[in-house]
Design a protein around this motif. Structure first.
Motif, PDB file in Angstrom:
ATOM      1  N   TYR A 216     -34.311 -19.130  33.720  1.00 29.87           N
ATOM      2  CA  TYR A 216     -34.160 -19.723  32.397  1.00 29.87           C
ATOM      3  C   TYR A 216     -32.699 -20.093  32.199  1.00 29.87           C
ATOM      4  O   TYR A 216     -31.803 -19.465  32.756  1.00 29.87           O
ATOM      5  N   GLU A 217     -32.470 -21.089  31.402  1.00 33.75           N
ATOM      6  CA  GLU A 217     -31.106 -21.508  31.096  1.00 33.75           C
ATOM      7  C   GLU A 217     -31.000 -21.760  29.602  1.00 33.75           C
ATOM      8  O   GLU A 217     -31.868 -22.405  29.016  1.00 33.75           O
ATOM      9  N   PHE A 218     -29.971 -21.206  28.967  1.00 33.25           N
ATOM     10  CA  PHE A 218     -29.806 -21.445  27.540  1.00 33.25           C
ATOM     11  C   PHE A 218     -28.335 -21.583  27.181  1.00 33.25           C
ATOM     12  O   PHE A 218     -27.459 -21.346  28.001  1.00 33.25           O
ATOM     13  N   GLU A 219     -28.101 -21.960  25.951  1.00 33.77           N
ATOM     14  CA  GLU A 219     -26.731 -22.161  25.483  1.00 33.77           C
ATOM     15  C   GLU A 219     -25.990 -20.832  25.391  1.00 33.77           C
ATOM     16  O   GLU A 219     -26.598 -19.774  25.269  1.00 33.77           O
ATOM     17  N   GLU A 220     -24.676 -20.924  25.425  1.00 37.02           N
ATOM     18  CA  GLU A 220     -23.814 -19.757  25.369  1.00 37.02           C
ATOM     19  C   GLU A 220     -23.785 -19.194  23.951  1.00 37.02           C
ATOM     20  O   GLU A 220     -22.959 -19.579  23.131  1.00 37.02           O
ATOM     21  N   LEU A 225     -29.549 -15.259  23.508  1.00 34.43           N
ATOM     22  CA  LEU A 225     -29.862 -14.149  24.405  1.00 34.43           C
ATOM     23  C   LEU A 225     -30.864 -13.198  23.769  1.00 34.43           C
ATOM     24  O   LEU A 225     -31.837 -12.774  24.399  1.00 34.43           O
ATOM     25  N   VAL A 226     -30.635 -12.843  22.505  1.00 36.96           N
ATOM     26  CA  VAL A 226     -31.553 -11.935  21.797  1.00 36.96           C
ATOM     27  C   VAL A 226     -32.943 -12.545  21.691  1.00 36.96           C
ATOM     28  O   VAL A 226     -33.955 -11.869  21.909  1.00 36.96           O
ATOM     29  N   ASN A 227     -33.010 -13.829  21.383  1.00 35.03           N
ATOM     30  CA  ASN A 227     -34.300 -14.511  21.279  1.00 35.03           C
ATOM     31  C   ASN A 227     -35.016 -14.562  22.622  1.00 35.03           C
ATOM     32  O   ASN A 227     -36.240 -14.440  22.704  1.00 35.03           O
ATOM     33  N   PHE A 228     -34.249 -14.769  23.685  1.00 30.70           N
ATOM     34  CA  PHE A 228     -34.811 -14.795  25.033  1.00 30.70           C
ATOM     35  C   PHE A 228     -35.503 -13.478  25.355  1.00 30.70           C
ATOM     36  O   PHE A 228     -36.627 -13.440  25.854  1.00 30.70           O
ATOM     37  N   PHE A 252     -20.361 -10.129  23.527  1.00 31.28           N
ATOM     38  CA  PHE A 252     -21.714  -9.649  23.251  1.00 31.28           C
ATOM     39  C   PHE A 252     -21.787  -8.126  23.367  1.00 31.28           C
ATOM     40  O   PHE A 252     -22.287  -7.439  22.482  1.00 31.28           O
ATOM     41  N   ILE A 253     -21.242  -7.584  24.462  1.00 29.61           N
ATOM     42  CA  ILE A 253     -21.254  -6.131  24.670  1.00 29.61           C
ATOM     43  C   ILE A 253     -20.414  -5.451  23.597  1.00 29.61           C
ATOM     44  O   ILE A 253     -20.768  -4.387  23.085  1.00 29.61           O
ATOM     45  N   GLY A 254     -19.292  -6.069  23.239  1.00 28.56           N
ATOM     46  CA  GLY A 254     -18.445  -5.500  22.194  1.00 28.56           C
ATOM     47  C   GLY A 254     -19.155  -5.422  20.861  1.00 28.56           C
ATOM     48  O   GLY A 254     -19.008  -4.455  20.109  1.00 28.56           O
ATOM     49  N   GLU A 255     -19.963  -6.433  20.573  1.00 25.05           N
ATOM     50  CA  GLU A 255     -20.713  -6.431  19.315  1.00 25.05           C
ATOM     51  C   GLU A 255     -21.768  -5.333  19.304  1.00 25.05           C
ATOM     52  O   GLU A 255     -22.083  -4.761  18.261  1.00 25.05           O
ATOM     53  N   ILE A 256     -22.314  -5.033  20.479  1.00 20.07           N
ATOM     54  CA  ILE A 256     -23.313  -3.976  20.562  1.00 20.07           C
ATOM     55  C   ILE A 256     -22.712  -2.638  20.172  1.00 20.07           C
ATOM     56  O   ILE A 256     -23.347  -1.809  19.538  1.00 20.07           O
ATOM     57  N   SER A 257     -21.459  -2.420  20.564  1.00 19.77           N
ATOM     58  CA  SER A 257     -20.825  -1.139  20.269  1.00 19.77           C
ATOM     59  C   SER A 257     -20.332  -1.054  18.833  1.00 19.77           C
ATOM     60  O   SER A 257     -19.874  -0.010  18.381  1.00 19.77           O
ATOM     61  N   GLY A 258     -20.453  -2.146  18.092  1.00 18.72           N
ATOM     62  CA  GLY A 258     -20.130  -2.121  16.673  1.00 18.72           C
ATOM     63  C   GLY A 258     -21.402  -2.272  15.858  1.00 18.72           C
ATOM     64  O   GLY A 258     -22.494  -1.985  16.317  1.00 18.72           O
ATOM     65  N   VAL A 259     -21.276  -2.726  14.646  1.00 19.99           N
ATOM     66  CA  VAL A 259     -22.439  -2.940  13.786  1.00 19.99           C
ATOM     67  C   VAL A 259     -22.605  -4.435  13.594  1.00 19.99           C
ATOM     68  O   VAL A 259     -21.768  -5.090  12.991  1.00 19.99           O
ATOM     69  N   LYS A 261     -25.675  -7.418  12.718  1.00 27.36           N
ATOM     70  CA  LYS A 261     -27.067  -7.616  12.313  1.00 27.36           C
ATOM     71  C   LYS A 261     -27.871  -8.332  13.387  1.00 27.36           C
ATOM     72  O   LYS A 261     -29.035  -8.007  13.624  1.00 27.36           O
ATOM     73  N   GLU A 262     -27.259  -9.304  14.044  1.00 24.27           N
ATOM     74  CA  GLU A 262     -27.983 -10.056  15.067  1.00 24.27           C
ATOM     75  C   GLU A 262     -28.290  -9.181  16.270  1.00 24.27           C
ATOM     76  O   GLU A 262     -29.397  -9.172  16.785  1.00 24.27           O
ATOM     77  N   ILE A 263     -27.287  -8.410  16.720  1.00 27.83           N
ATOM     78  CA  ILE A 263     -27.472  -7.532  17.863  1.00 27.83           C
ATOM     79  C   ILE A 263     -28.457  -6.429  17.526  1.00 27.83           C
ATOM     80  O   ILE A 263     -29.159  -5.913  18.379  1.00 27.83           O
ATOM     81  N   GLY A 264     -28.534  -6.063  16.254  1.00 26.60           N
ATOM     82  CA  GLY A 264     -29.483  -5.037  15.837  1.00 26.60           C
ATOM     83  C   GLY A 264     -30.923  -5.410  16.133  1.00 26.60           C
ATOM     84  O   GLY A 264     -31.801  -4.560  16.192  1.00 26.60           O
TER      85      GLY A 264
END
Length: 275
Positions: A216-220, A225-228, A252-259, A261-264
């Motif tokens: 699969y290929e998607f935009e940056e 990524l979450v939708n995929f 992306f990984i940095g956002e995971i270690s914070g709070v 809403k999208e990564i949630g």
């Protein structure tokens, strides 16, 4: 005793999410051939409230017994479902220092963290996830919110191919052996460039040519990524840390270690390759 290939260290905070964290760790260990050890740390400042030495020793003794009982109860829940040996250890002190020393002592191949609904695993407000991402360069598994990492019947795995390299080739191959067909590789379409499948992915395809492979290929973007992952019902998302400090995957990984809403919305376990 059966020799295991990987050593998993599960950092447990003894919250309600601890069972899911341990269950996902056990399932991963069964998939790749690993041993499991639990480790729990509690800050001394949250145990000892009184400067009196006798009172402080009594508080430590009480906390020792409580922690040991909780860890054993958690393990017993898993043992009712899985025939696997699980060690455990715990300590009191400075949380980050105790974790660092324990990692140096046991030398795990994979560290497993839990994820809460509003914030990723942390001890008493300390950002342990970011601390580990900065200091530990092995493999890290951030468990999902549900027991969606299966150990039998094949797992649906998504690999971010742009961060695959020879360093993580071995664990990638071991995961692929138990993957449900098709194996999913995804990459990011960068502006004004055409992405090509990297050498590691080519070798994986050759090794497991009996399995169906879909790319699969998607935009940056984080949302893409979450939708995929959600759309393709990925049971384990595998990606590496970006080669550049400001790459979108590091963000992306940095956002995971914070709070965030999208990564949630990312419910699946996330396996982050080491360097």
């Amino acid at each position: 005793m059966t020799e295991t290939k990987y050593k998993l260290l599960v950092l447990i905070d003894l919250s309600k999410t601890s069972y899911v964290t341990l269950k996902n760790a056990v399932n991963l260990a069964k998939v790749i051939g690993g041993s499991v050890e639990l480790f729990h740390v509690k800050s001394l400042t949250n145990i000892v409230k009184n400067e009196n030495q006798i009172s402080a020793m009594r508080s430590l003794d009480e906390e020792y017994n409580v922690s040991k009982k909780k860890l054993q109860s958690l393990i017993n829940l898993i043992l009712k479902e899985d025939n696997i040996s699980i060690k455990f250890d715990f300590s009191f002190g400075n949380v980050k220092n105790e974790i660092k020393h324990h990692i140096e002592k046991v030398k795990p191949d994979i560290i497993v963290l839990g994820k809460r609904k509003q914030k990723v695993f942390n001890f008493l407000g300390e950002d342990i996830t970011q601390f580990l991402l900065n200091k530990y360069f092995g493999v890290i598994l951030i468990a999902g919110e549900d027991k969606n990492l299966k150990s039998d019947g094949g797992i649906s795995i998504g690999f971010y191919s742009d961060t695959l390299n020879d360093y993580n080739m071995e664990i990638t191959k071991d995961l692929s052996k138990k993957a449900a067909s098709p194996i999913k590789f995804f990459k990011v379409r960068k502006r004004f460039t055409v992405c090509t499948t990297n050498e590691v992915v080519t070798r994986l395809k050759s090794t497991y040519n009996g399995k169906n492979v879909v790319e699969y290929e998607f935009e940056e973007s984080t949302e893409a990524l979450v939708n995929f992952v959600s759309k393709n019902k990925i049971g384990l998302l595998c990606l590496g840390r970006g080669r550049n400090k400001k790459s979108w995957i590091d963000k992306f990984i940095g956002e995971i270690s914070g709070v965030n809403k999208e990564i949630g919305k990312l419910k699946a376990p996330l396996l982050i390759y080491g360097r």
